[in-house]
Design a protein around this motif. Structure first.
Motif: not given
Length: 643
Positions: A320, A323, A325, A349, A351
């Motif tokens: 967090e 952020r 990915n 965030s 993926r």
């Protein structure tokens, strides 16, 4: 397929299928790799992304730990300064620089700077001094980069011991963690370094790394070196758990090629968490050169990576905060995260995540994906192939049970092989055989010529030692590792079959199956497991369950042992060699106890002889112990006798 090149000749991620790879390969790879040495490849990336953040670093895993940032312009400057400092210390092409460091920003400067000046030789600092010294001697390193005392002086003391043993080392560069701590901690670290040991040798020059870099130009290589694609850029040691490690050589082209090809299989923008050690090819490439080539932001999670204080406990909060990915890990990391509560952390965030370095059990993948809500993609590679040979790309189809498509311009073949280990004929699609790789990423060979015997399936084709098959669409599926097969009376047993079965039990968190020696069958399977939090189960109950869960009767473990934690390598893989030694120890103890021979048994590694059984018994019993063990089990014995 869309064009995969951008204006400056670099690559962007566009490949999704094998058909895309086939189209991409119509253009020679030489036109798709913007630079064929690692220094130029890095410089081009840094020039493109000058003001972007290349590195973030935190000393602890606390969610509010201070962070330190390095942009791409500074990364290029620092790597160039490191190369120049090494050159001033006598490093030239063909000269090795030993990098004995934890994960710090300076580790990247040292690794990439050493490649620009000579050869980078990262070594696992957790190895014992005997192993570290043996690698340093083998590589002939003249420079060693080590860390001043941090939490304790263990790593520094190892470095001093190595310098005193290895006469070729003339310069010791000292990296300090003081830039990353507060005033009080800085004073403590400085005092600890002042009080720490120094080499007994008077001909060793001790130089502060920071001071050495500050004295060098940051915009040009003072050596004026022209780096060739075939020049050796790095030495990576492999193994070393039970014997002398082999040293794999990488040419500049090997690493520049992999970094370039990864960019066509992965997103062009990414913030990736780095928790794997940089002495390992996965950490150095996936969260190093390849990430920098793509202009990614790399977040370094403490000097100890995933093992750092608070990192795993606060992992979702760190996602967090930064952020993030994506991140890269090994199966044990994902097993731990599958049981880690989010505690309200916003991880939207994220993926995807990458898993490599060891086969991923399907049950672990399922549990992690259910907990994290993101897909987990497997990759496949090895040190000898500059880290990556196949990848399940987030841009394409994820095929469960597969490690993805081959790297563009690198061939993967599955072969039937004869008794000499040479390829006899290609395996049909779906047919299991030995996996071979061929391409610009395949290394020139091991540093010691005797280590190169039997490593080629056929000219140019490296025998990976892994077993698997290619499906009709080009996806690679792993079915086992030849040297990890358990051979019970001539019957080959894949440990993954046992592990996957045990992981179906609701109480089992992790499982590892290895062989234990048997005087009649040669080997028998045994299993070691850890339990999920809150579960209680006996070994006998789990063994009874295994008789139902394991699909092959011959593969049912002879014994199941429940451990608090599985032993891990510094990369985080299950340390199977340690488990095998534990199994040998147990067998020897049982044999001696049944024969009524009082003895203490410890099985451990020896740098020259591999696995050795150390027996402590009365001198009068030594001959009886030999009669019981020698000839039945293929392990050397060392005897000591209590006074």
């Amino acid at each position: 397929m869309p064009d995969t090149t951008v204006g400056d000749g670099t690559l962007s991620g566009e490949i999704r299928t094998q058909a895309d790879i086939d189209v991409f390969e119509r253009t020679p790879w030489q036109e798709k790799v913007p630079a064929q040495n690692t220094y130029e490849l890095l410089c081009r990336a840094c020039d493109r992304h000058q003001e972007q953040t290349a590195l973030r670093f935190v000393m602890t895993g606390a969610p509010d730990a201070p962070e330190f940032t390095v942009n791409y312009a500074s990364l290029k400057a620092r790597v160039t300064q490191a190369a120049n400092a090494f050159f001033r210390a006598g490093v030239t092409p063909g000269t090795a620089v030993t990098v004995l460091l934890p994960n710090l920003p300076e580790t990247h400067y040292a690794l990439l700077g050493a490649q620009a000046a000579g050869i980078a030789s990262p070594i696992n600092p957790m190895l014992e001094v005997d192993y570290i010294a043996a690698i340093v001697e083998e590589t002939g390193a003249q420079v060693l980069v080590a860390c001043a005392p941090m939490d304790d002086s263990t790593l520094w003391d190892k470095a001093i011991a190595v310098v005193d043993r290895c006469r070729a080392v003339r310069t010791l560069f000292v990296v300090s963690a003081t830039p990353y701590v507060g005033e009080e901690e800085r004073k403590r670290l400085e005092a600890a370094f002042e009080a720490a040991s120094r080499p007994a040798r008077v001909d060793v020059n001790i130089v502060g790394f920071e001071e050495a870099l500050a004295a060098e130009p940051s915009d040009t290589l003072v050596s004026e070196r022209r780096i060739l694609p075939t020049d050796i850029c790095s030495y990576f040691h492999t193994g070393g758990t039970t014997g002398l490690p082999k040293v794999a050589t990488h040419a500049h082209l090997n690493e520049a090629f992999v970094a370039s090809m990864l960019s066509v299989l992965t997103p062009s923008s990414n913030t990736i968490l780095c928790g794997l050690p940089l002495f390992h090819v996965n950490g150095a490439m996936v969260t190093g050169l390849a990430a920098f080539h793509s202009g990614w932001e790399v977040v370094m999670l403490t000097a100890a990576g995933y093992r750092g204080h608070g990192v795993m406990a606060n992992f979702w909060k760190l996602v967090e905060r930064f952020r993030a990915n994506s991140f890269s890990g090994v199966p044990t990391i994902y097993s731990t995260l599958a049981d880690l509560p989010r505690d309200g952390a916003d991880i939207s965030s994220l993926r995807f995540a990458f898993c490599g370095a060891a086969p991923l059990p399907a049950e672990v993948a399922r549990r992690f994906e259910a907990a994290a809500g993101i897909p987990l993609y497997e990759g496949y590679g090895m040190t000898e192939g500059a880290c990556v040979s196949a990848l399940s790309s987030p841009l394409g189809e994820r095929r469960l049970g597969s490690v993805g498509l081959r790297l563009p311009h690198q061939a993967i073949g599955v072969w039937k092989s004869g008794s000499a280990g040479l390829a006899t004929e290609p395996a049909a699609p779906g047919e299991t055989g030995v996996i071979g790789i061929h391409g610009p990423n395949v290394f020139p060979g091991y540093l010691q010529e005797h280590d190169n015997r039997g490593i080629w399936l056929k000219p140019g084709w490296l025998n990976t030692g892994d077993l698997g098959y290619l499906d009709a669409d080009g996806y690679l599926h792993l079915t086992g590792r030849a040297k990890e097969l358990i051979i019970r009376g001539g019957h080959n047993i894949d440990p993954a079959m046992i592990e996957e079965a045990l992981l179906q039990h609701p109480a089992v968190a992790m499982a590892a199956a290895v062989s234990q020696p048997d005087a009649h069958a040669g080997e028998l399977p045994v299993a070691y497991v850890t339990l999920k939090p809150g579960h209680v189960l006996s070994a006998d109950e789990l063994l009874a369950a295994a008789r139902t869960l394991v699909p092959e009767r011959a593969a049912v473990p002879a014994r199941v042992e429940i451990l608090q934690a599985l032993p891990l390598t510094p990369v985080g893989k299950v340390a199977r060699a340690e488990l095998r030694m534990r199994a040998v120890e147990e067998v020897f103890r049982e044999h001696l106890a049944l024969a009524g021979v009082p003895a203490n048994v410890r099985v451990g590694p020896d740098i020259r002889r591999g696995t050795v059984a150390f027996i402590q018994c009365a001198a009068a019993d030594a001959e009886r112990v030999r009669d019981l063990l020698v000839g039945r089990f293929p392990f050397p014995l060392d005897f000591t006798h209590p006074a």
